[in-house]
Design a protein around this motif. Structure first.
Motif, PDB file in Angstrom:
ATOM      1  N   UNK A  33      25.159  49.162  -2.656  1.00 18.95           N
ATOM      2  CA  UNK A  33      24.472  50.298  -3.284  1.00 18.95           C
ATOM      3  C   UNK A  33      24.356  51.514  -2.365  1.00 18.95           C
ATOM      4  N   UNK A  34      23.957  51.359  -1.105  1.00 24.81           N
ATOM      5  CA  UNK A  34      23.878  52.554  -0.253  1.00 24.81           C
ATOM      6  C   UNK A  34      25.229  53.250  -0.066  1.00 24.81           C
ATOM      7  N   UNK A  35      26.293  52.484   0.078  1.00 24.36           N
ATOM      8  CA  UNK A  35      27.615  53.099   0.214  1.00 24.36           C
ATOM      9  C   UNK A  35      27.981  53.825  -1.076  1.00 24.36           C
ATOM     10  N   UNK A  36      27.670  53.204  -2.205  1.00 20.39           N
ATOM     11  CA  UNK A  36      27.921  53.839  -3.501  1.00 20.39           C
ATOM     12  C   UNK A  36      27.170  55.165  -3.608  1.00 20.39           C
ATOM     13  N   UNK A  37      26.012  55.252  -2.988  1.00 20.79           N
ATOM     14  CA  UNK A  37      25.206  56.470  -3.069  1.00 20.79           C
ATOM     15  C   UNK A  37      25.741  57.594  -2.194  1.00 20.79           C
ATOM     16  N   UNK A  38      26.812  57.348  -1.472  1.00 18.02           N
ATOM     17  CA  UNK A  38      27.515  58.469  -0.831  1.00 18.02           C
ATOM     18  C   UNK A  38      27.959  59.475  -1.884  1.00 18.02           C
ATOM     19  N   UNK A  39      27.991  59.022  -3.132  1.00 16.85           N
ATOM     20  CA  UNK A  39      28.322  59.937  -4.230  1.00 16.85           C
ATOM     21  C   UNK A  39      27.356  61.114  -4.252  1.00 16.85           C
ATOM     22  N   UNK A  40      26.118  60.923  -3.836  1.00 19.79           N
ATOM     23  CA  UNK A  40      25.148  62.022  -3.798  1.00 19.79           C
ATOM     24  C   UNK A  40      25.631  63.105  -2.838  1.00 19.79           C
ATOM     25  N   UNK A  41      26.060  62.701  -1.660  1.00 16.58           N
ATOM     26  CA  UNK A  41      26.556  63.651  -0.662  1.00 16.58           C
ATOM     27  C   UNK A  41      27.829  64.325  -1.184  1.00 16.58           C
ATOM     28  N   UNK A  42      28.697  63.546  -1.805  1.00 16.20           N
ATOM     29  CA  UNK A  42      29.936  64.117  -2.338  1.00 16.20           C
ATOM     30  C   UNK A  42      29.657  65.099  -3.470  1.00 16.20           C
ATOM     31  N   UNK A  43      28.688  64.803  -4.330  1.00 13.18           N
ATOM     32  CA  UNK A  43      28.327  65.740  -5.402  1.00 13.18           C
ATOM     33  C   UNK A  43      27.812  67.043  -4.805  1.00 13.18           C
ATOM     34  N   UNK A  44      27.008  66.938  -3.780  1.00 14.35           N
ATOM     35  CA  UNK A  44      26.500  68.146  -3.123  1.00 14.35           C
ATOM     36  C   UNK A  44      27.664  68.977  -2.585  1.00 14.35           C
ATOM     37  N   UNK A  45      28.584  68.329  -1.900  1.00 18.36           N
ATOM     38  CA  UNK A  45      29.743  69.011  -1.325  1.00 18.36           C
ATOM     39  C   UNK A  45      30.628  69.609  -2.418  1.00 18.36           C
ATOM     40  N   UNK A  46      30.940  68.817  -3.433  1.00 23.14           N
ATOM     41  CA  UNK A  46      31.795  69.296  -4.526  1.00 23.14           C
ATOM     42  C   UNK A  46      31.116  70.414  -5.309  1.00 23.14           C
ATOM     43  N   UNK A  47      29.787  70.329  -5.464  1.00 18.17           N
ATOM     44  CA  UNK A  47      29.051  71.386  -6.154  1.00 18.17           C
ATOM     45  C   UNK A  47      29.212  72.724  -5.451  1.00 18.17           C
ATOM     46  N   UNK A  48      29.172  72.697  -4.126  1.00 18.29           N
ATOM     47  CA  UNK A  48      29.361  73.918  -3.340  1.00 18.29           C
ATOM     48  C   UNK A  48      30.811  74.392  -3.434  1.00 18.29           C
ATOM     49  N   UNK A  49      31.757  73.469  -3.228  1.00 17.44           N
ATOM     50  CA  UNK A  49      33.172  73.846  -3.180  1.00 17.44           C
ATOM     51  C   UNK A  49      33.750  74.264  -4.524  1.00 17.44           C
ATOM     52  N   UNK A  50      33.385  73.536  -5.587  1.00 21.78           N
ATOM     53  CA  UNK A  50      34.048  73.750  -6.875  1.00 21.78           C
ATOM     54  C   UNK A  50      33.195  74.458  -7.924  1.00 21.78           C
ATOM     55  N   UNK A  51      31.875  74.390  -7.773  1.00 20.62           N
ATOM     56  CA  UNK A  51      31.003  74.991  -8.789  1.00 20.62           C
ATOM     57  C   UNK A  51      30.269  76.227  -8.282  1.00 20.62           C
ATOM     58  N   UNK A  52      30.462  76.543  -7.008  1.00 25.00           N
ATOM     59  CA  UNK A  52      29.820  77.725  -6.447  1.00 25.00           C
ATOM     60  C   UNK A  52      28.317  77.583  -6.264  1.00 25.00           C
ATOM     61  N   UNK A  53      27.828  76.347  -6.230  1.00 28.80           N
ATOM     62  CA  UNK A  53      26.402  76.132  -6.025  1.00 28.80           C
ATOM     63  C   UNK A  53      26.058  76.332  -4.552  1.00 28.80           C
ATOM     64  N   UNK A  54      24.790  76.548  -4.294  1.00 27.26           N
ATOM     65  CA  UNK A  54      24.364  76.693  -2.904  1.00 27.26           C
ATOM     66  C   UNK A  54      23.336  75.608  -2.590  1.00 27.26           C
ATOM     67  N   UNK A  55      23.235  75.291  -1.321  1.00 26.18           N
ATOM     68  CA  UNK A  55      22.294  74.279  -0.860  1.00 26.18           C
ATOM     69  C   UNK A  55      21.297  74.928   0.086  1.00 26.18           C
ATOM     70  N   UNK A  56      20.046  74.506  -0.010  1.00 25.74           N
ATOM     71  CA  UNK A  56      19.065  74.975   0.963  1.00 25.74           C
ATOM     72  C   UNK A  56      18.985  73.957   2.101  1.00 25.74           C
ATOM     73  N   UNK A  57      18.187  74.270   3.086  1.00 25.23           N
ATOM     74  CA  UNK A  57      18.131  73.392   4.262  1.00 25.23           C
ATOM     75  C   UNK A  57      17.589  72.014   3.923  1.00 25.23           C
TER      76      UNK A  57
END
Length: 144
Positions: free
Chosen positions: A106-130
């Protein structure tokens, strides 16, 4: 706009996301027990059938049926791509559960959270705060 208020301006999203996390946790536990003694692909098939029945009843009961041919082609394309990605994710997840402990899978599967954050920035133009960056880093550290 802050992280607590998405573009819709409605905070109801948070409660649905929290419920999703709870159901995802139950999914992991139920799947680990359910995948014992049968091929992981068969376990995934059973899960898909259950989801088909439940969502069909929900769509019908709420009067939300739409003719797929009337939907925008871009919408259909991305929903199909999402379905394919979901299918492969579930097939891999069930196989991983069959081979390893749920507490490790389950924790390895939850790397999807980090990938969604990264993909959101790269492909959807979203921004992340600190805070989001720190959260992603902590998830990554936890997996490592």
């Amino acid at each position: 706009m802050d992280a607590a208020t998405p573009a819709t301006g409605n905070s109801l999203w948070f409660w649905f996301a929290l419920a999703s996390a709870g159901f995802a946790a139950l999914t992991n536990i139920f799947a680990k027990v359910g995948v014992e003694g049968i091929p992981s692909n068969m376990a995934t098939w059973v899960r898909v059938i259950v989801i088909l029945v439940v969502t069909s009843a929900l769509v019908w009961g709420r009067g939300e049926w739409l003719n797929p041919t009337a939907m925008p082609s871009r919408t259909v394309l991305f929903l199909v791509l999402s379905g394919i990605a979901t299918g492969f994710s579930w097939l891999c997840f069930f196989r991983a559960l069959q081979l390893g402990n749920a507490s490790l899978v389950a924790p390895v599967d939850k790397l999807s959270v980090v990938l969604v954050m990264l993909f959101g920035v790269l492909f959807l133009g979203e921004s992340l705060n600190w805070k989001q960056c720190l959260g992603g880093a902590l998830i990554l550290a936890g997996v490592l």
